[in-house]
Design a protein around this motif. Structure first.
Motif, short mmCIF file in Angstrom:
data_model
loop_
_atom_site.label_atom_id
_atom_site.label_comp_id
_atom_site.label_asym_id
_atom_site.label_seq_id
_atom_site.Cartn_x
_atom_site.Cartn_y
_atom_site.Cartn_z
N MET A 1 0.84 -1.17 0.00
CA MET A 1 0.00 0.00 0.00
C MET A 1 0.89 1.23 0.00
SD MET A 1 -2.72 1.59 2.76
CE MET A 1 -3.67 0.14 2.89
N ARG A 2 0.51 2.20 -0.80
CA ARG A 2 1.21 3.48 -0.84
C ARG A 2 0.42 4.47 0.02
NH1 ARG A 2 4.50 3.83 -5.75
NH2 ARG A 2 4.20 1.89 -6.88
N CYS A 3 1.14 5.24 0.82
CA CYS A 3 0.54 6.26 1.67
C CYS A 3 1.12 7.61 1.27
CB CYS A 3 0.82 5.96 3.13
SG CYS A 3 0.15 7.19 4.24
N ILE A 4 0.26 8.56 0.94
CA ILE A 4 0.71 9.87 0.48
C ILE A 4 0.04 10.94 1.33
CG2 ILE A 4 0.77 11.46 -1.47
CD1 ILE A 4 0.69 8.96 -3.27
N ASP A 5 0.84 11.86 1.83
CA ASP A 5 0.35 12.94 2.68
C ASP A 5 0.63 14.27 1.99
OD1 ASP A 5 -0.44 14.56 4.77
OD2 ASP A 5 1.22 14.04 6.08
N PHE A 6 -0.39 15.12 1.88
CA PHE A 6 -0.23 16.46 1.31
C PHE A 6 -0.34 17.47 2.45
CE2 PHE A 6 -2.78 14.68 -2.49
CZ PHE A 6 -1.65 14.16 -3.07
N PRO A 7 0.69 17.65 3.26
CA PRO A 7 0.55 18.47 4.46
C PRO A 7 0.42 19.97 4.20
CG PRO A 7 2.82 17.80 4.22
CD PRO A 7 2.03 17.10 3.13
N ALA A 8 1.02 20.48 3.16
CA ALA A 8 1.07 21.93 2.98
C ALA A 8 -0.12 22.51 2.22
CB ALA A 8 2.37 22.32 2.27
N ALA A 9 -0.78 21.73 1.42
CA ALA A 9 -1.84 22.26 0.56
C ALA A 9 -3.21 22.04 1.18
CB ALA A 9 -1.78 21.58 -0.81
N CYS A 10 -3.96 23.12 1.34
CA CYS A 10 -5.33 23.03 1.84
C CYS A 10 -6.33 23.46 0.77
CB CYS A 10 -5.50 23.89 3.09
SG CYS A 10 -4.59 23.28 4.50
N ASN A 11 -5.86 23.63 -0.45
CA ASN A 11 -6.68 24.08 -1.56
C ASN A 11 -7.48 22.90 -2.09
OD1 ASN A 11 -7.48 24.54 -4.29
ND2 ASN A 11 -6.07 26.27 -4.38
N PRO A 12 -8.82 22.92 -1.98
CA PRO A 12 -9.62 21.78 -2.41
C PRO A 12 -9.44 21.42 -3.89
CG PRO A 12 -11.00 23.43 -1.34
CD PRO A 12 -9.64 23.99 -1.44
N ALA A 13 -9.37 22.41 -4.76
CA ALA A 13 -9.21 22.13 -6.19
C ALA A 13 -7.86 21.48 -6.46
CB ALA A 13 -9.36 23.41 -7.01
N LEU A 14 -6.80 21.97 -5.82
CA LEU A 14 -5.48 21.39 -6.00
C LEU A 14 -5.41 19.97 -5.45
CD1 LEU A 14 -2.48 21.58 -6.76
CD2 LEU A 14 -2.08 22.67 -4.53
N ASN A 15 -5.98 19.76 -4.27
CA ASN A 15 -5.96 18.41 -3.68
C ASN A 15 -6.74 17.41 -4.53
OD1 ASN A 15 -4.30 19.00 -1.51
ND2 ASN A 15 -6.02 19.57 -0.19
N LEU A 16 -7.88 17.82 -5.06
CA LEU A 16 -8.66 16.91 -5.90
C LEU A 16 -7.96 16.64 -7.23
CD1 LEU A 16 -12.27 18.14 -5.11
CD2 LEU A 16 -11.19 16.00 -4.38
N ALA A 17 -7.26 17.64 -7.76
CA ALA A 17 -6.49 17.43 -8.99
C ALA A 17 -5.35 16.45 -8.73
CB ALA A 17 -5.94 18.75 -9.51
N ARG A 18 -4.68 16.60 -7.60
CA ARG A 18 -3.62 15.65 -7.24
C ARG A 18 -4.18 14.25 -7.08
NH1 ARG A 18 -0.43 19.06 -2.58
NH2 ARG A 18 0.98 20.18 -3.97
N GLY A 30 -1.99 -1.27 -6.97
CA GLY A 30 -2.37 -1.66 -5.61
C GLY A 30 -3.11 -0.56 -4.88
N ASN A 31 -3.26 -0.74 -3.58
CA ASN A 31 -4.01 0.21 -2.76
C ASN A 31 -3.28 1.53 -2.61
OD1 ASN A 31 -6.02 -1.69 -2.26
ND2 ASN A 31 -4.93 -2.53 -0.53
N LEU A 32 -4.06 2.57 -2.49
CA LEU A 32 -3.52 3.91 -2.35
C LEU A 32 -4.30 4.61 -1.24
CD1 LEU A 32 -1.66 6.17 -3.48
CD2 LEU A 32 -3.51 6.74 -5.05
N LEU A 33 -3.59 5.17 -0.26
CA LEU A 33 -4.21 5.88 0.85
C LEU A 33 -3.69 7.31 0.85
CD1 LEU A 33 -5.92 5.82 3.44
CD2 LEU A 33 -3.87 5.03 4.65
N LEU A 34 -4.60 8.27 0.72
CA LEU A 34 -4.23 9.69 0.67
C LEU A 34 -4.70 10.39 1.93
CD1 LEU A 34 -5.39 10.58 -2.95
CD2 LEU A 34 -3.11 9.94 -2.21
N PHE A 35 -3.89 11.32 2.41
CA PHE A 35 -4.26 12.16 3.54
C PHE A 35 -4.13 13.61 3.12
CE2 PHE A 35 -2.79 8.33 5.68
CZ PHE A 35 -3.82 8.11 6.58
N TYR A 36 -5.21 14.37 3.26
CA TYR A 36 -5.14 15.80 3.04
C TYR A 36 -6.31 16.48 3.74
CZ TYR A 36 -8.31 14.81 -0.94
OH TYR A 36 -9.33 14.39 -1.73
N VAL A 37 -6.14 17.76 4.00
CA VAL A 37 -7.18 18.58 4.64
C VAL A 37 -7.48 19.73 3.70
CG1 VAL A 37 -7.73 20.05 6.60
CG2 VAL A 37 -6.37 17.98 6.94
N ASN A 38 -8.76 19.95 3.47
CA ASN A 38 -9.18 21.06 2.62
C ASN A 38 -9.69 22.22 3.46
OD1 ASN A 38 -8.73 19.79 0.13
ND2 ASN A 38 -10.74 18.82 0.18
#
Length: 73
Positions: A1-18, A30-38
């Motif tokens: 499983m890959r785990c990806i954290d976007f700690p610096a970006a809180c922009n909803p459009a940018l996070n959804l594009a990523r 395989g599985n992908l787990l993303l963490f971000y806050v908008n």
């Protein structure tokens, strides 16, 4: 499983594009787990009708963006 954290970006459009980019490129690996806050936003799914889900005047009054999640609601 890959785990990806976007700690610096809180922009909803940018996070959804990523998110869309990562799912397109890594979906078959395989599985992908993303963490971000908008910041506050109204997020709709790809099959939802924007004018049926939210009031444009209400969004403007609240200062909220309307963004679409391509992967669903």
């Amino acid at each position: 499983m890959r785990c990806i954290d976007f700690p610096a970006a809180c922009n909803p459009a940018l996070n959804l594009a990523r998110e869309e980019h990562l799912f397109a490129g890594l979906a078959d690996k395989g599985n992908l787990l993303l963490f971000y806050v908008n910041t506050d936003a109204v997020v709709i799914g790809r099959n939802q009708v924007p004018w049926a889900e939210a009031s444009a005047a209400g969004l403007d009054k609240a200062g909220l963006p309307l963004v679409r999640r391509v992967s669903g609601g």
